[in-house]
Design a protein around this motif. Sequence first.
Motif, PDB file in Angstrom:
ATOM      1  N   LEU A 168       9.381  -6.074  25.562  1.00 47.31           N
ATOM      2  CA  LEU A 168       9.230  -7.445  26.090  1.00 47.31           C
ATOM      3  C   LEU A 168       7.883  -7.614  26.791  1.00 47.31           C
ATOM      4  O   LEU A 168       7.280  -6.645  27.242  1.00 47.31           O
ATOM      5  N   ASP A 169       7.451  -8.860  26.916  1.00 47.49           N
ATOM      6  CA  ASP A 169       6.205  -9.112  27.648  1.00 47.49           C
ATOM      7  C   ASP A 169       6.418  -8.834  29.134  1.00 47.49           C
ATOM      8  O   ASP A 169       7.555  -8.786  29.617  1.00 47.49           O
ATOM      9  N   ALA A 170       5.318  -8.629  29.866  1.00 46.68           N
ATOM     10  CA  ALA A 170       5.396  -8.144  31.247  1.00 46.68           C
ATOM     11  C   ALA A 170       6.222  -9.081  32.137  1.00 46.68           C
ATOM     12  O   ALA A 170       7.021  -8.623  32.956  1.00 46.68           O
ATOM     13  N   TYR A 171       6.073 -10.369  31.947  1.00 43.41           N
ATOM     14  CA  TYR A 171       6.780 -11.321  32.801  1.00 43.41           C
ATOM     15  C   TYR A 171       8.293 -11.257  32.568  1.00 43.41           C
ATOM     16  O   TYR A 171       9.092 -11.146  33.499  1.00 43.41           O
ATOM     17  N   THR A 172       8.672 -11.282  31.287  1.00 44.34           N
ATOM     18  CA  THR A 172      10.093 -11.210  30.941  1.00 44.34           C
ATOM     19  C   THR A 172      10.695  -9.880  31.396  1.00 44.34           C
ATOM     20  O   THR A 172      11.828  -9.822  31.869  1.00 44.34           O
ATOM     21  N   ARG A 173       9.891  -8.820  31.264  1.00 45.31           N
ATOM     22  CA  ARG A 173      10.371  -7.495  31.659  1.00 45.31           C
ATOM     23  C   ARG A 173      10.705  -7.474  33.154  1.00 45.31           C
ATOM     24  O   ARG A 173      11.755  -6.977  33.547  1.00 45.31           O
ATOM     25  N   ASP A 174       9.840  -8.032  33.977  1.00 45.68           N
ATOM     26  CA  ASP A 174      10.109  -8.081  35.414  1.00 45.68           C
ATOM     27  C   ASP A 174      11.374  -8.885  35.710  1.00 45.68           C
ATOM     28  O   ASP A 174      12.188  -8.502  36.552  1.00 45.68           O
ATOM     29  N   GLU A 175      11.538  -9.995  34.996  1.00 42.03           N
ATOM     30  CA  GLU A 175      12.754 -10.807  35.174  1.00 42.03           C
ATOM     31  C   GLU A 175      14.002 -10.015  34.797  1.00 42.03           C
ATOM     32  O   GLU A 175      15.022 -10.090  35.477  1.00 42.03           O
ATOM     33  N   MET A 176      13.882  -9.245  33.700  1.00 42.78           N
ATOM     34  CA  MET A 176      15.031  -8.462  33.237  1.00 42.78           C
ATOM     35  C   MET A 176      15.374  -7.357  34.234  1.00 42.78           C
ATOM     36  O   MET A 176      16.540  -7.056  34.468  1.00 42.78           O
ATOM     37  N   ASP A 177      14.339  -6.741  34.825  1.00 42.82           N
ATOM     38  CA  ASP A 177      14.572  -5.702  35.831  1.00 42.82           C
ATOM     39  C   ASP A 177      15.363  -6.270  37.014  1.00 42.82           C
ATOM     40  O   ASP A 177      16.305  -5.647  37.504  1.00 42.82           O
ATOM     41  N   THR A 178      14.951  -7.469  37.458  1.00 42.06           N
ATOM     42  CA  THR A 178      15.639  -8.097  38.590  1.00 42.06           C
ATOM     43  C   THR A 178      17.083  -8.443  38.225  1.00 42.06           C
ATOM     44  O   THR A 178      18.011  -8.189  39.000  1.00 42.06           O
ATOM     45  N   LEU A 179      17.249  -8.973  37.013  1.00 42.32           N
ATOM     46  CA  LEU A 179      18.598  -9.303  36.537  1.00 42.32           C
ATOM     47  C   LEU A 179      19.467  -8.046  36.482  1.00 42.32           C
ATOM     48  O   LEU A 179      20.635  -8.050  36.894  1.00 42.32           O
ATOM     49  N   LEU A 180      18.888  -6.968  35.988  1.00 47.86           N
ATOM     50  CA  LEU A 180      19.649  -5.727  35.860  1.00 47.86           C
ATOM     51  C   LEU A 180      20.105  -5.219  37.232  1.00 47.86           C
ATOM     52  O   LEU A 180      21.238  -4.760  37.381  1.00 47.86           O
ATOM     53  N   LEU A 181      19.256  -5.329  38.231  1.00 46.01           N
ATOM     54  CA  LEU A 181      19.649  -4.901  39.583  1.00 46.01           C
ATOM     55  C   LEU A 181      20.795  -5.766  40.113  1.00 46.01           C
ATOM     56  O   LEU A 181      21.694  -5.259  40.786  1.00 46.01           O
ATOM     57  N   GLU A 182      20.748  -7.062  39.797  1.00 47.80           N
ATOM     58  CA  GLU A 182      21.854  -7.943  40.206  1.00 47.80           C
ATOM     59  C   GLU A 182      23.159  -7.482  39.552  1.00 47.80           C
ATOM     60  O   GLU A 182      24.190  -7.377  40.207  1.00 47.80           O
ATOM     61  N   ILE A 183      23.079  -7.207  38.258  1.00 47.22           N
ATOM     62  CA  ILE A 183      24.281  -6.774  37.522  1.00 47.22           C
ATOM     63  C   ILE A 183      24.796  -5.450  38.091  1.00 47.22           C
ATOM     64  O   ILE A 183      25.986  -5.262  38.304  1.00 47.22           O
ATOM     65  N   VAL A 202      10.624   3.240  39.813  1.00 50.92           N
ATOM     66  CA  VAL A 202      10.682   3.210  41.279  1.00 50.92           C
ATOM     67  C   VAL A 202      11.317   1.910  41.769  1.00 50.92           C
ATOM     68  O   VAL A 202      12.072   1.899  42.736  1.00 50.92           O
ATOM     69  N   TYR A 203      11.044   0.831  41.073  1.00 49.87           N
ATOM     70  CA  TYR A 203      11.624  -0.459  41.458  1.00 49.87           C
ATOM     71  C   TYR A 203      13.146  -0.439  41.292  1.00 49.87           C
ATOM     72  O   TYR A 203      13.891  -0.924  42.142  1.00 49.87           O
ATOM     73  N   LEU A 204      13.602   0.164  40.198  1.00 42.51           N
ATOM     74  CA  LEU A 204      15.029   0.076  39.874  1.00 42.51           C
ATOM     75  C   LEU A 204      15.884   1.148  40.546  1.00 42.51           C
ATOM     76  O   LEU A 204      16.976   0.857  41.021  1.00 42.51           O
ATOM     77  N   ALA A 205      15.393   2.371  40.554  1.00 40.89           N
ATOM     78  CA  ALA A 205      16.297   3.505  40.759  1.00 40.89           C
ATOM     79  C   ALA A 205      16.367   4.002  42.193  1.00 40.89           C
ATOM     80  O   ALA A 205      15.483   3.741  42.999  1.00 40.89           O
ATOM     81  N   ASN A 206      17.440   4.725  42.509  1.00 34.42           N
ATOM     82  CA  ASN A 206      17.472   5.460  43.764  1.00 34.42           C
ATOM     83  C   ASN A 206      17.110   6.937  43.556  1.00 34.42           C
ATOM     84  O   ASN A 206      16.807   7.635  44.511  1.00 34.42           O
ATOM     85  N   LYS A 207      17.135   7.379  42.309  1.00 31.68           N
ATOM     86  CA  LYS A 207      16.665   8.737  41.999  1.00 31.68           C
ATOM     87  C   LYS A 207      15.798   8.653  40.762  1.00 31.68           C
ATOM     88  O   LYS A 207      16.200   8.028  39.770  1.00 31.68           O
ATOM     89  N   VAL A 208      14.645   9.303  40.787  1.00 35.02           N
ATOM     90  CA  VAL A 208      13.786   9.317  39.608  1.00 35.02           C
ATOM     91  C   VAL A 208      13.563  10.764  39.166  1.00 35.02           C
ATOM     92  O   VAL A 208      12.997  11.565  39.914  1.00 35.02           O
TER      93      VAL A 208
END
Length: 273
Positions: A168-183, A202-208
């Motif tokens: 996905l393009d960078a903008y959509t990807r950031d939106e999807m990351d935020t949506l995924l955290l909500e889910i 790093v944005y998404l996870a608690n362990k990398v």
Amino acid sequence: MFMKQIIDIKNVGKIYEGEKGLVNAIENFSMQVEEGDFVAIVGPSGCGKTTLLWGLTGLHNFTSGKAYVLEEEITKPRREVGIIFQQSNLLPWRTLIENIYFPLEIMKENINNYKDRIDELIEGVDLTGFNDSFPRELSGGMQQRASIVRALSYDPKILLMDEPFGALDAYTRDEMDTLLLEIWSKTKKTIVFVTHRIEEAVYLANKVYVMTARPGTNLALYNINLPRPRPEGITMEMAFFDIVADIKKTIVKDVQAKKEAGKYRSQEYSTIA
Ligand SMILES: Nc1ncnc2c1ncn2[C@@H]1O[C@H](COP(=O)(O)OP(=O)(O)O)[C@@H](O)[C@H]1O
Ligand SMILES: [Mg+2]
């Protein structure tokens, strides 16, 4: 709080028998995931991330080591484990809703029992009104949102995601990351998320978990103690940037050390036999 271990991988390895010989894809990789974790796995292209996820789903076997999901050794795909690939893999001749129903049909489930849940999921990813659209009529982001609904429809405990937003393009990807955290925070799923983008991990996870170049093995494990829910603009904060830089330095150092020791292998197709 007592956390239940939900995935336990002990020293797994995978050697493929390719046409040109044996390919050592992963070597001696270990990972522990607890219930409710959001774990990211990062590593350079070709280091064995997809190979690892396929082993976790039971789509193929590891050639060494042991791997357990929900305290059972993985031998075949299980419905407690949902998977989302880089491509949405929607069937082009089926509408969005028919695509979402597809795994339930395969599992011979009564779809009526799932309709309310699916409607709610569709609303949650903002796809209401598109049930009768065909994949070609949907953007890449919409297709990936449909694949998230499809994977969540039968309520797996664990979601394995293989670079799901990579195309996905960078903008959509950031939106999807935020949506995924909500889910994730709403559904309390355990997520294992593969990406080559350290910022995303790093944005998404608690362990990398950081993997070395192929054959992929453990290079480092980072616990990410950034606030949850992630504050708006966190990716532009110094605290965020410091962690990302630290991980990048670890990777560069490893590559450097391997080059100096003459052990660095390019990520091009190469064999061990
Ligand atoms: N079916 C296969 N047969 C032979 N080699 C394979 C096969 N699948 C993957 N590989 C090789 O294994 C290595 C790891 O691949 P992969 O798991 O796809 O890496 P990543 O997902 O990290 O990019 C690569 O060198 C790739 O060429
Ligand atoms: Mg891959």
